[in-house]
Enzyme design. Sequence first.
Site, short mmCIF file in Angstrom:
data_model
loop_
_atom_site.label_atom_id
_atom_site.label_comp_id
_atom_site.label_asym_id
_atom_site.label_seq_id
_atom_site.Cartn_x
_atom_site.Cartn_y
_atom_site.Cartn_z
N PRO A 2 0.83 -1.22 0.00
CG PRO A 2 -0.79 -1.57 1.63
CD PRO A 2 0.52 -2.09 1.14
CD GLU A 3 2.06 3.77 -4.53
OE1 GLU A 3 2.40 4.97 -4.56
OE2 GLU A 3 2.09 3.04 -5.54
CE LYS A 52 5.34 2.95 0.25
NZ LYS A 52 6.01 1.98 -0.67
NE ARG A 262 8.01 -2.96 -6.24
CZ ARG A 262 7.26 -2.19 -5.42
NH1 ARG A 262 7.81 -1.64 -4.35
NH2 ARG A 262 6.00 -2.00 -5.67
#
Length: 272
Positions: A2-3, A52, A262
């Site tokens: 989650p950002e 986060k 990523r």
Amino acid sequence: MPEGHTIHRLAREHQRQLRGQRVRVTSPQGRFAAGAALLDGATFTGADAYGKHLYHRYRTDGGEVLRLHVHLGLAGKFFGGSGAAPAPTGAVRVRIETGERWLDLRGPMACELHTPADQKALYGRLGPDPLRPGADDSAAYQRIRRSVVPVGQLLMQQEVVAGVGNIYRAELLFRHAVSPYRPGRELAADTWAAMWPDLVALMRRGVRTGRIDTVRPEHEPRAMGRPPRVDAHGGEVYVYRRAGQPCHVCGTPVATAPMAARNLFWCPTCQP
């Protein structure tokens, strides 16, 4: 993972649902049993988010303030509902109950009690959070300008900007025609001056709506006569997870490549 907008949204939801409530706290999985025992019977007084990282605050009958620190990581998630809590299913790290509501946390990367010094030290290691009032974006820019690392990699480093993940990274760079491979020291001050308020606005929108939408009005499905995006992450985007599809602006196929473990997405034409 989650950002930052998701974590801020959770903080708001938990604040609204639990503030002022005396809670029953358990650890059905057992991995947080000692911490749960300290929180059990305390009063939930508030929630806070930085990047986060999520914090819950509780006050015991003796007046002590306890801080629960949560980082969801890749697999963590909150589940909850109203009324009596059902029997725990899966690896529930923490269960919080008020009698009217219940909240389960499963699979977090971090779930621990922090002292005020722990929280201060954590915040001190993070870069500015676009969603926190008074965030100093100049600190982020100075880190970027001192680095030869590609800006696409720097934006994912939480010590540079807290809360930005793969989606906001890809979309912000596209919106400002910045190649993700541009060395940080070559990012012009006026470019960063335009990027930061745009990032703030995009992430605030994410908090409000619970999804990431980054396309400008002229590139929305209705304006372009195209079908809405269908993706588990939701939201209308320019390049994220659109590899091989035509760019909404120029028609060039969106490119993808790994960067620091990523997947990176960008338009080779719009972001030369």
